[in-house]
Write a protein that holds these residues in place. Sequence first.
Motif, PDB file in Angstrom:
ATOM      1  N   SER A  31       0.810  -1.219   0.000  1.00  0.00           N
ATOM      2  CA  SER A  31       0.000   0.000   0.000  1.00  0.00           C
ATOM      3  C   SER A  31       0.842   1.267   0.000  1.00  0.00           C
ATOM      4  O   SER A  31       0.309   2.367  -0.143  1.00  0.00           O
ATOM      5  CB  SER A  31      -0.911   0.012   1.231  1.00  0.00           C
ATOM      6  OG  SER A  31      -0.123  -0.041   2.404  1.00  0.00           O
ATOM      7  N   GLY A  32       2.164   1.127   0.195  1.00  0.00           N
ATOM      8  CA  GLY A  32       3.058   2.282   0.261  1.00  0.00           C
ATOM      9  C   GLY A  32       3.425   2.696   1.666  1.00  0.00           C
ATOM     10  O   GLY A  32       4.283   3.566   1.856  1.00  0.00           O
ATOM     11  N   VAL A  33       2.786   2.096   2.680  1.00  0.00           N
ATOM     12  CA  VAL A  33       3.148   2.389   4.068  1.00  0.00           C
ATOM     13  C   VAL A  33       4.577   1.912   4.322  1.00  0.00           C
ATOM     14  O   VAL A  33       4.952   0.806   3.941  1.00  0.00           O
ATOM     15  CB  VAL A  33       2.187   1.684   5.052  1.00  0.00           C
ATOM     16  CG1 VAL A  33       2.666   1.878   6.493  1.00  0.00           C
ATOM     17  CG2 VAL A  33       0.770   2.212   4.884  1.00  0.00           C
ATOM     18  N   ARG A  34       5.383   2.772   4.979  1.00  0.00           N
ATOM     19  CA  ARG A  34       6.753   2.397   5.323  1.00  0.00           C
ATOM     20  C   ARG A  34       6.872   2.168   6.826  1.00  0.00           C
ATOM     21  O   ARG A  34       6.400   2.998   7.609  1.00  0.00           O
ATOM     22  CB  ARG A  34       7.721   3.503   4.878  1.00  0.00           C
ATOM     23  CG  ARG A  34       7.937   3.549   3.373  1.00  0.00           C
ATOM     24  CD  ARG A  34       8.649   4.821   2.944  1.00  0.00           C
ATOM     25  NE  ARG A  34       7.722   5.944   2.834  1.00  0.00           N
ATOM     26  CZ  ARG A  34       8.094   7.204   2.596  1.00  0.00           C
ATOM     27  NH1 ARG A  34       9.385   7.486   2.477  1.00  0.00           N
ATOM     28  NH2 ARG A  34       7.194   8.158   2.489  1.00  0.00           N
ATOM     29  N   VAL A  35       7.472   1.059   7.189  1.00  0.00           N
ATOM     30  CA  VAL A  35       7.602   0.674   8.595  1.00  0.00           C
ATOM     31  C   VAL A  35       9.078   0.467   8.905  1.00  0.00           C
ATOM     32  O   VAL A  35       9.732  -0.371   8.272  1.00  0.00           O
ATOM     33  CB  VAL A  35       6.822  -0.616   8.916  1.00  0.00           C
ATOM     34  CG1 VAL A  35       6.817  -0.870  10.421  1.00  0.00           C
ATOM     35  CG2 VAL A  35       5.401  -0.560   8.368  1.00  0.00           C
ATOM     36  N   LEU A  36       9.597   1.231   9.864  1.00  0.00           N
ATOM     37  CA  LEU A  36      10.999   1.110  10.262  1.00  0.00           C
ATOM     38  C   LEU A  36      11.065   0.800  11.752  1.00  0.00           C
ATOM     39  O   LEU A  36      10.301   1.358  12.548  1.00  0.00           O
ATOM     40  CB  LEU A  36      11.769   2.402   9.989  1.00  0.00           C
ATOM     41  CG  LEU A  36      11.882   2.852   8.540  1.00  0.00           C
ATOM     42  CD1 LEU A  36      10.744   3.809   8.197  1.00  0.00           C
ATOM     43  CD2 LEU A  36      13.218   3.518   8.275  1.00  0.00           C
ATOM     44  N   ALA A 244       0.287   0.961  -4.057  1.00  0.00           N
ATOM     45  CA  ALA A 244       0.722   2.345  -4.245  1.00  0.00           C
ATOM     46  C   ALA A 244       2.197   2.446  -3.902  1.00  0.00           C
ATOM     47  O   ALA A 244       2.691   1.725  -3.023  1.00  0.00           O
ATOM     48  CB  ALA A 244      -0.095   3.303  -3.379  1.00  0.00           C
ATOM     49  N   ALA A 245       2.895   3.336  -4.575  1.00  0.00           N
ATOM     50  CA  ALA A 245       4.300   3.588  -4.269  1.00  0.00           C
ATOM     51  C   ALA A 245       4.387   4.678  -3.207  1.00  0.00           C
ATOM     52  O   ALA A 245       3.560   5.582  -3.161  1.00  0.00           O
ATOM     53  CB  ALA A 245       5.053   4.030  -5.523  1.00  0.00           C
ATOM     54  N   PRO A 246       5.374   4.601  -2.322  1.00  0.00           N
ATOM     55  CA  PRO A 246       5.538   5.670  -1.328  1.00  0.00           C
ATOM     56  C   PRO A 246       5.747   7.013  -2.013  1.00  0.00           C
ATOM     57  O   PRO A 246       6.325   7.087  -3.110  1.00  0.00           O
ATOM     58  CB  PRO A 246       6.795   5.258  -0.561  1.00  0.00           C
ATOM     59  CG  PRO A 246       6.995   3.814  -0.851  1.00  0.00           C
ATOM     60  CD  PRO A 246       6.430   3.572  -2.205  1.00  0.00           C
ATOM     61  N   VAL A 247       5.281   8.082  -1.385  1.00  0.00           N
ATOM     62  CA  VAL A 247       5.495   9.408  -1.955  1.00  0.00           C
ATOM     63  C   VAL A 247       6.998   9.687  -2.033  1.00  0.00           C
ATOM     64  O   VAL A 247       7.774   9.250  -1.182  1.00  0.00           O
ATOM     65  CB  VAL A 247       4.798  10.500  -1.124  1.00  0.00           C
ATOM     66  CG1 VAL A 247       3.304  10.350  -1.186  1.00  0.00           C
ATOM     67  CG2 VAL A 247       5.286  10.488   0.310  1.00  0.00           C
TER      68      VAL A 247
END
Length: 461
Positions: A31-36, A244-247
């Motif tokens: 979905s484009g969500v980034r998790v660090l 979706a790609a991350p912004v």
Amino acid sequence: MNGAVDLPLGLSELSFEATGGARVRRSILPSGVRVLSEQVPGSRSVTIGFWVAVGSRDEQGADAAHSASYGSTHFLEHLLFKGTPSRTALDIAISFDSVGGEHNALTAKEYTCYYAKVQDRDLPMAVAVLADMFTSSLLDATEFENERGVILEELSMAGDDPADVANERFFEAVLGEHPLGRPIGGNPDTIRAATRAAVAEHYRANYRPQDLVVSVAGAVDHDALVVELERALGTAGWDLTVAAAPVERRPALAANLAAGNPLTVVERPTEQVNLLLGVPGLVATDDRRSTMSMLNAIFGSGMSSRLFQQVRERRGLAYAVYSFAPAYSDAGLFGMYAGCAPAKAGTVAELMRDELQRLASDGVTADELRRAAGQLAGASALALEDSDTRMSRLGRAELTLGEFADLDEALRRIALVTVDDVQALAADLVARPFSLVAVGATDEAAFTGAVDRIAPSIDVA
């Protein structure tokens, strides 16, 4: 870990070991969500942040079509604590208070962050509550008007603080018409003009899966975190099956700044003049940022710094005196601050400028360089004892820098800085246009001599 680790947006999984055996992982969901996450050995607490790369600089004014007025990003930050379809504002507060946790948010010039610190066992709760707030705020009309009043009081409090006033005017003076020069919270007129419809549109446009960065540090298991996050976002109504790609990150190119305001005086009936003097600085990704850290440590950070020794210790002209160097994606500042008696303000301004000029013309000693390296190393190591700092480091690395540098890498870069590097950067800074801001019981005439020495071309009435 050898060297900084790049964080390309096209790579869905990353894992590496950082200083002290910390395990850093990053996942980009479809979905484009980034998790660090940064799993810190021996930690019993955890800090989590929900970030979007939207700050005060991204507002375009109420007169622009389909845009939130200045201050609306900060307005929205307040509203996300005011309830969702499944939680009232009190429910949100009780969730954290009942476990001894902390929760808050901050609006900055280039991002907004909602964060919480809890015991490791309470991380699932923090994920669920923050995800609900982030995705499903009601932006209730009554709460909207209530918060308008709260924010106006917040602005009034800042307006009564001469140091806050000086800081806001300093950014405006140095950066001019650049969006980074605007106050983060807007002003009373823009907050009164803000509409619920515009803030709601701002919310829908910028709080999407591809905008979200979640960073977590402390006692965290990455795989379990991802599972909890996907569950919470799905429960809140996000369809995570939509790809979706991350912004994209902001372009890291220095803006072509117009000349700032050389002299700003705000008259206030105070005992001290809050004095700020500075120039445009470096962008956040500039290769010289380690040199800037060293220069700032030598020049104005700590009691052994040149500025402190010259202005306070030798002459007794100020209690608080220091330098600072904030950096953003396409602009930055280098500034000097002092609080001093009105009769001494012109002299202090001259001294601050003279010290920077002396740094540029005479350079620094090897001993000063060694002390600065030790100061930065110790301060960095102590800061990383706190999971809040680690969480923030992850978020900024992902949003702005596009790379992660652990403590070892930061110290390696500092060790490469030479006396010539510091002198060259000082010479670069001192050649840039200076802006002087004074808030207190003073006027422009008090700075005639100072301004002539700082920037002879300035015409002071």
